[in-house]
Motif scaffolding. Structure first.
Motif: not given
Length: 472
Positions: A130, A273-274, A276-278, A460
């Motif tokens: 990412t 948002n990134q 949260t994905q992690w 992600s």
């Protein structure tokens, strides 16, 4: 009278002496043998050439089959399709065997093809990344920046809020304050490059100074641009719309010039948002629930990607080697002479540690780095650990500190998009991003050019091909 004697003539028509006939036969046999040898040699060469051509044909087909296996596996990865640890792919009436091994942040993929005992093997390494661009040494939100007591930013600063400096604080390059924010000093605050804000007051500027409204009590080495300029020293030209008063201008003056517009506010380089994905990916990889709080105080510990479901403390002479994303559902601290570093296999990739307790982001979700603790990358250029706090006290008007590095602590990237980052006491770091920033007591932020393009080895992002080559 006797008749004279004549020797009989033995040469009759059609008769050859024996010696001459044998020589002719030998010559014929030699010619036939030579022709047979040439024919045999030509046939051997033709057969050998045919075999070489056939082997080359098989080898090329085997290589293309092996390449096809790699391409199939990478396609599955990029499209999110099922990728078994081992499977076969058929082509040209033969098979290639694809094997997939997990590595930190990615996969090693090997495709071994065999066409009638002609083996070709192709291997690739891919990592899932990412990207994030930290274009400034310091980026700050609406909470603004306060620099004091000889603190320094070696690089550029962009703030959505006010920039205030005092007690010989310094920014070596440019300083930008967006929207209606101000740059304000105490006549000891210096900016080495360009300064731009809604208003500029009591600052020493090494480059140009640009204000939407006014520049006052300021020393500008180059040109000044504002609606009004007052009580200032301008080394170059002065451009103004309304008035120029009580100032010394070494260059020319240009009245009636419109001032520059306010700068836009910038978003932070890593979105919520990134983050949260992690967190989701770390929890999927595993959850640490006991002992809690989790304390490491000696020896070397290897930590894979996981969620730590409580506070996490590294102290004393403990060494932690990180091999994946950490989500600390509480506070994270590292102190004394402890070390936290990435596994060397990360290469130029980076990693994150997130302190985030979604049920308490006001007084929890904080990070403390102190004493002589070190937070290091893999050892390769461009590799960092980003310490991320989701504490939001500052954004909601509170006084809690989201991230606090102090004493002689050393780390790579500090990131608190909703909280207060306070840096003090000779602390040195590479990049700081926060809703609100306070730097004091000789603390320094030194920007590295590699931060302009940081690649995090997270779950992600898209897959990046690191190597693609044939192996024995």
């Amino acid at each position: 009278m006797p008749r004279p004697y004549f020797a009989p003539n033995i040469r009759k028509r059609g008769f050859t002496p024996p010696a001459a006939g044998q020589a002719f036969m030998v010559a014929v046999l030699l010619i036939l043998f030579a022709m047979l040898t040439l024919i045999t040699l030509a046939a051997t060469l033709a057969l050998s050439s045919a075999r070489i051509s056939e082997l080359d044909f098989k080898s090329k087909r085997s290589y293309f089959l092996s390449e096809s296996g790699i391409e199939d596996a990478v396609f599955r990865l990029k499209r999110g399709k099922n990728l078994p640890a081992s499977y076969t792919l058929a082509l040209y009436g033969a098979n290639t065997t694809i094997t997939v091994n997990n590595i930190i942040g990615g996969k090693d993929i090997q495709s071994a093809a065999d066409i009638k005992d002609v083996h070709r093997i192709v291997k690739t390494s891919v990592k899932q990344g990412t990207g994030a661009s930290f274009g400034y040494a310091v980026q700050v939100g609406d909470g603004g920046v306060l620099l004091e007591n000889s603190s320094m930013i070696i690089g550029n600063l962009y703030s959505n809020g006010d920039i205030e400096g005092k007690n010989t604080a310094q920014i070596t390059l440019d300083a930008f304050a967006a929207s209606i924010s101000e740059i304000e000093g105490d006549n000891t605050f210096s900016i080495g490059g360009e300064a731009r804000a809604h208003q500029i007051e009591e600052v020493s500027v090494g480059g140009n100074a640009s204000s939407t409204t006014s520049i006052s009590n300021t020393s500008v080495s180059k040109n000044a641009y504002a609606d009004t300029i007052s009580a200032s020293t301008i080394g170059g030209d002065a451009y103004y719309l309304t008035s120029l008063s009580g100032s010394t201008v070494n260059g020319a003056t240009f009245p009636g010039i419109l001032p520059p517009a306010d700068l836009p506010k910038l978003n932070f380089p890593i979105s919520d948002n990134q983050i949260t994905q992690w967190e989701v990916a770390a929890e999927t990889d595993g959850v640490h629930t006991s002992p809690c709080p989790y304390v490491l105080d000696d020896g070397t510990t290897i930590l894979d990607s996981q969620k730590i479901d409580c506070d996490f403390l590294i102290k004393n002479d403990a060494v932690v080697i990180l091999r994946g994303t950490l989500w600390v559902r509480g506070n994270f601290s590292i102190e004394n002479t402890a070390q936290l570093r990435l596994d060397p296999s990360y290469g130029s990739f980076s990693e994150v540690i997130i302190a985030d307790n979604p049920s308490n982001r006001l007084t929890s979700s904080k990070i403390l780095v102190q004493n002589s603790a070190k937070v290091l990358g893999s050892g390769s250029p461009g590799s960092y650990i980003a310490l991320i706090s989701q504490n939001n006290s500052a954004q909601t008007g509170g006084g809690e500190v989201a991230i606090q590095p102090k004493n002689s602590a050393d780390a790579s990237i500090y990131y608190a998009p909703h909280g207060l980052l306070r840096i003090e006491n000779s602390t040195a770091l590479k990049e700081a991003s926060a809703y609100k920033l306070h730097i004091k007591n000789s603390a320094t932020v030194t920007y590295e050019t590699g931060l302009a393009s940081v690649q995090f080895a997270g779950p992600s992002g898209s897959f990046d091909i690191l190597t693609w080559l044939e192996v024995p």
